[in-house]
Scaffold this active site. Structure first.
Site, PDB file in Angstrom:
ATOM      1  N   TYR A 135      -8.544  43.724  -7.502  1.00 23.02           N
ATOM      2  CA  TYR A 135      -8.236  43.364  -6.119  1.00 23.02           C
ATOM      3  C   TYR A 135      -8.342  41.847  -6.012  1.00 23.02           C
ATOM      4  O   TYR A 135      -9.290  41.318  -5.438  1.00 23.02           O
ATOM      5  CB  TYR A 135      -9.313  44.026  -5.273  1.00 23.02           C
ATOM      6  CG  TYR A 135      -8.940  44.577  -3.941  1.00 23.02           C
ATOM      7  CD1 TYR A 135      -7.635  44.877  -3.593  1.00 23.02           C
ATOM      8  CD2 TYR A 135      -9.948  44.818  -3.004  1.00 23.02           C
ATOM      9  CE1 TYR A 135      -7.350  45.399  -2.345  1.00 23.02           C
ATOM     10  CE2 TYR A 135      -9.675  45.341  -1.766  1.00 23.02           C
ATOM     11  CZ  TYR A 135      -8.359  45.636  -1.441  1.00 23.02           C
ATOM     12  OH  TYR A 135      -8.078  46.161  -0.216  1.00 23.02           O
ATOM     13  N   HIS A 140      -4.134  39.976   0.183  1.00 21.99           N
ATOM     14  CA  HIS A 140      -3.887  41.409   0.013  1.00 21.99           C
ATOM     15  C   HIS A 140      -5.123  42.227   0.405  1.00 21.99           C
ATOM     16  O   HIS A 140      -5.023  43.235   1.117  1.00 21.99           O
ATOM     17  CB  HIS A 140      -3.503  41.686  -1.440  1.00 21.99           C
ATOM     18  CG  HIS A 140      -3.275  43.128  -1.739  1.00 21.99           C
ATOM     19  ND1 HIS A 140      -2.370  43.899  -1.058  1.00 21.99           N
ATOM     20  CD2 HIS A 140      -3.853  43.962  -2.664  1.00 21.99           C
ATOM     21  CE1 HIS A 140      -2.377  45.140  -1.539  1.00 21.99           C
ATOM     22  NE2 HIS A 140      -3.284  45.194  -2.498  1.00 21.99           N
ATOM     23  N   ARG A 149      -9.919  49.622   8.055  1.00 19.81           N
ATOM     24  CA  ARG A 149     -11.195  49.372   8.726  1.00 19.81           C
ATOM     25  C   ARG A 149     -10.975  48.534   9.982  1.00 19.81           C
ATOM     26  O   ARG A 149      -9.858  48.163  10.318  1.00 19.81           O
ATOM     27  CB  ARG A 149     -12.153  48.613   7.765  1.00 19.81           C
ATOM     28  CG  ARG A 149     -12.586  49.426   6.568  1.00 19.81           C
ATOM     29  CD  ARG A 149     -13.605  48.653   5.727  1.00 19.81           C
ATOM     30  NE  ARG A 149     -13.039  47.428   5.141  1.00 19.81           N
ATOM     31  CZ  ARG A 149     -12.335  47.419   4.009  1.00 19.81           C
ATOM     32  NH1 ARG A 149     -12.134  48.538   3.356  1.00 19.81           N
ATOM     33  NH2 ARG A 149     -11.847  46.287   3.534  1.00 19.81           N
ATOM     34  N   GLN A 247      -4.047  57.496   0.707  1.00 19.26           N
ATOM     35  CA  GLN A 247      -5.153  56.621   0.328  1.00 19.26           C
ATOM     36  C   GLN A 247      -6.139  56.413   1.481  1.00 19.26           C
ATOM     37  O   GLN A 247      -7.355  56.400   1.284  1.00 19.26           O
ATOM     38  CB  GLN A 247      -4.602  55.274  -0.142  1.00 19.26           C
ATOM     39  CG  GLN A 247      -5.671  54.281  -0.593  1.00 19.26           C
ATOM     40  CD  GLN A 247      -5.073  52.916  -0.929  1.00 19.26           C
ATOM     41  OE1 GLN A 247      -3.865  52.707  -0.829  1.00 19.26           O
ATOM     42  NE2 GLN A 247      -5.920  51.979  -1.304  1.00 19.26           N
ATOM     43  N   TYR A 251     -10.018  57.330   0.838  1.00 16.85           N
ATOM     44  CA  TYR A 251     -10.558  56.049   0.389  1.00 16.85           C
ATOM     45  C   TYR A 251     -12.083  56.007   0.418  1.00 16.85           C
ATOM     46  O   TYR A 251     -12.723  55.456  -0.471  1.00 16.85           O
ATOM     47  CB  TYR A 251      -9.971  54.952   1.283  1.00 16.85           C
ATOM     48  CG  TYR A 251     -10.242  53.541   0.846  1.00 16.85           C
ATOM     49  CD1 TYR A 251      -9.635  53.012  -0.284  1.00 16.85           C
ATOM     50  CD2 TYR A 251     -11.093  52.721   1.586  1.00 16.85           C
ATOM     51  CE1 TYR A 251      -9.852  51.700  -0.671  1.00 16.85           C
ATOM     52  CE2 TYR A 251     -11.319  51.419   1.212  1.00 16.85           C
ATOM     53  CZ  TYR A 251     -10.695  50.905   0.076  1.00 16.85           C
ATOM     54  OH  TYR A 251     -10.927  49.603  -0.302  1.00 16.85           O
TER      55      TYR A 251
END
Length: 280
Positions: A135, A140, A149, A247, A251
């Site tokens: 990541y 991104h 979130r 996802q 997640y």
């Protein structure tokens, strides 16, 4: 300077100079044709270079490489020979296709060693036993965090301190151009508290850079950042397909699973770190 990186070099191959595959690139991959089994390749201009044919005609004799390494289905055994050998092969290719070449008589051999790209099938270039997806872009990570979130807490605090990543499914990585089937799975609609099952409605693509490890390590070994380039053979383009609605539901608490492992695509060419050296 690595000989093959000389910016002054020109090639006798039509269309090579000024293309995405000039004589200064010379990446590595694997191809097959209707009458040739999988074998290792490089690329120049609009042509694929048959490394197996080159070794059969003696172009690599003095490099003392087992000829069978060039008739493999993957680059792994070639990469394992080490950068001294792979660099020597790339330098030799540079000599063979140099416009000023006089030693190898390569122009007379072009029907045996060059194939037009449209006449070959490019294959997955490496045998992938494991891969980790990192990541590594703050933009991104922030954008995805906003999707899943509270936008005010999009970037989790550990992101700036450790390499955040997950181990993906190596068996579903395919060569670029392979059709990807839209996955099915559980999603939770915005107006519902219960999940529903069905095809993904938020299929996303992600342009990423794949780092190919060519040097072996043993369980428990430590590799420092200073040593990393000794282990990285080269780079390739990678598409980490993502089913965002699947996802989002799965997640928490363990991260990516079915929303990520239905398919990923890897470009057929690995660009060596040597070739990228001038662009650091």
């Amino acid at each position: 300077m690595i000989h093959a990186n000389n910016p002054a070099l020109k090639s006798w191959v039509d269309g090579a100079d000024g293309s995405d595959f000039p004589i200064q690139n010379l990446p590595f991959g694997v191809f097959q044709t209707s009458d040739k089994t999988p074998r290792l390749a490089s690329a120049i201009g609009n042509y694929v270079i048959d490394l197996s044919a080159l070794t059969e005609h003696g172009f690599f004799d003095d490099l003392k490489i087992d000829n069978s390494v060039f008739s493999q289905q993957f680059l792994n055994d070639f990469m394992a020979l080490g950068k001294g050998v792979t660099r020597a092969v790339r330098n030799r290719l540079s000599e063979i296709f140099d416009a000023d070449e006089t030693k190898w008589n390569s122009r007379e051999m072009q029907q045996y060693i060059l194939h037009k790209k449209e006449n070959v099938e490019m294959l997955l270039p490496i045998r992938i036993t494991d891969y980790t997806d990192f990541y590594s872009s703050i933009e991104h990570a922030t954008n995805v965090g906003k999707m899943f979130r509270d936008p005010e807490n999009a970037l989790l605090p550990n992101w700036k301190h450790i390499p955040v990543g997950y181990h993906g499914r190596a068996s579903s990585i395919v060569v670029s151009g392979t059709p990807i089937r839209r996955p099915k799975g559980q999603q939770i609609p915005n107006d519902s508290k219960q999940p529903v099952y069905g095809p993904c409605r938020l299929l996303d693509f992600e342009l990423e850079m794949g780092f190919v490890i060519g040097k072996k390590t043993e369980l428990g070994d430590t590799v420092s950042t200073q040593e990393a380039e000794d282990y990285i053979f080269g780079l390739s383009l990678f598409n980490d397909w993502s089913a965002r609605d699947i996802q989002k539901w799965e997640y928490v608490p363990l991260g990516p699973f079915l929303g990520k492992n239905f398919g990923s695509t890897l470009a057929p060419w690995i660009i060596t770190l040597d070739a990228l050296e001038p662009f650091k």
